[in-house]
Structures are given as structure tokens and as C-alpha cells.
Design an enzyme around this catalytic site. Structure first.
Site, PDB file in Angstrom:
ATOM      1  N   CYS A  69       0.826  -1.212   0.000  1.00 64.22           N
ATOM      2  CA  CYS A  69       0.000   0.000   0.000  1.00 64.22           C
ATOM      3  C   CYS A  69       0.859   1.261   0.000  1.00 64.22           C
ATOM      4  CB  CYS A  69      -0.928  -0.087   1.216  1.00 64.22           C
ATOM      5  SG  CYS A  69      -1.532   1.479   1.847  1.00 64.22           S
ATOM      6  N   CYS A  72       0.271   3.866   2.744  1.00 68.89           N
ATOM      7  CA  CYS A  72       0.757   3.351   4.038  1.00 68.89           C
ATOM      8  C   CYS A  72       2.234   3.667   4.205  1.00 68.89           C
ATOM      9  CB  CYS A  72       0.567   1.843   4.142  1.00 68.89           C
ATOM     10  SG  CYS A  72      -1.138   1.300   4.072  1.00 68.89           S
TER      11      CYS A  72
END
Ligand SMILES: [Zn+2]
Length: 146
Positions: A69, A72
Site C-alpha cells: 500500500c 501506508c
């Protein structure tokens, strides 16, 4: 004298009991003697997560993330920086939802990153999406009332 509080050691997962006013004095674990706070988020798996969430008297801020991600990864340094400001009033932890899929499913994490704040064994607030360190600190202070 304030009431003793329970803090879980990030190194050996032992439950420590200490006076609240000692939180800021770089307390060490009674079992492994290492620092109870390192100003860094700790990594939790299924077992340690349960232990920390159910035995900590201080709020725990969890970043649910995954290695694939992008947002993230962008948020990781911000989360780390927030730890230096929020500890030892709040414990910051990370859960890799790819490695710990049962935790992601249990807490119904639909998008990542998602931050969730736990206190007294239950979730008290949740916020999806990446945030800056300043926003993480502000959001946490508002919901944890610390
Ligand atoms: Zn320890």
C-alpha cells in the site's frame, strides 16, 4: 500518589504495573529490564495484539497497514514521528494486515491505512486514510482525551 496503571512491555509482552507519574521517567520493564517506551511504534501480531489491547491502561493507537500500500508507506514516517510526541501517554502500534489477516478481518478493516484507537480493551475511534504527524497527534488527543 496516583493510581497504578498497567503497561505492557514492547519487548517481552510482560504486563508491568507502575504509578502513573512514573510514565515520563523512562520506566523499564520489571522482567526484561528494557525500556517500556522507545518513542517508536511497535509491531504487533495476533498474540501480542490481544495482550497489549486487553492489558494496557494507556490508549493504544494502531496503524493497520500493508506492504503493498503506497499511502501506508507514505504515512509510516509520519506515524513514527507522532510516536515521539504521543508516548508515553499513548502507545503506538502497527499491524501488518497482510501477515495478520485474522486481525484485519476481526476489526473489519476495509481500507488501509486505517488508524484505530483502543482503550480498556475496546475500540473508541477509527479514521481511514493517511495523515500527517501533526494530524495524527491532534486526532489522537481529541479522541483519547489525554
Ligand atoms: Zn519486558
Amino acid at each position: 500518589m496516583s493510581k497504578p496503571i498497567h503497561v505492557v512491555c514492547p519487548h517481552c509482552d510482560s504486563v508491568n504495573r507502575l504509578p502513573a507519574e512514573r510514565l515520563g521517567e523512562q520506566p523499564r520493564c520489571g522482567k526484561c529490564r528494557d525500556h517500556l517506551f522507545t518513542a517508536r511504534p511497535i509491531e504487533l501480531d495476533k498474540v501480542s495484539f490481544a495482550k497489549h489491547i486487553s492489558n494496557s491502561d494507556i490508549p493504544i493507537l494502531v496503524d493497520f497497514w500493508a506492504p503493498w500500500c503506497g499511502p501506508c508507506k507514505m504515512m509510516a514516517p509520519q506515524f513514527k514521528q507522532a510516536a515521539t510526541q504521543l508516548e508515553p501517554r499513548v502507545r503506538l502500534a502497527k499491524v501488518n494486515t497482510e501477515a495478520e489477516q485474522t486481525l484485519g478481518a476481526k476489526y473489519n478493516i476495509r481500507s488501509i491505512p486505517t488508524m484505530a484507537l483502543f482503550r480498556g480493551g475496546r475500540e473508541i475511534a477509527r479514521q481511514p486514510g493517511a495523515m500527517s504527524a501533526a494530524d495524527i497527534v491532534r486526532w489522537t488527543n481529541t479522541h483519547a482525551k489525554v
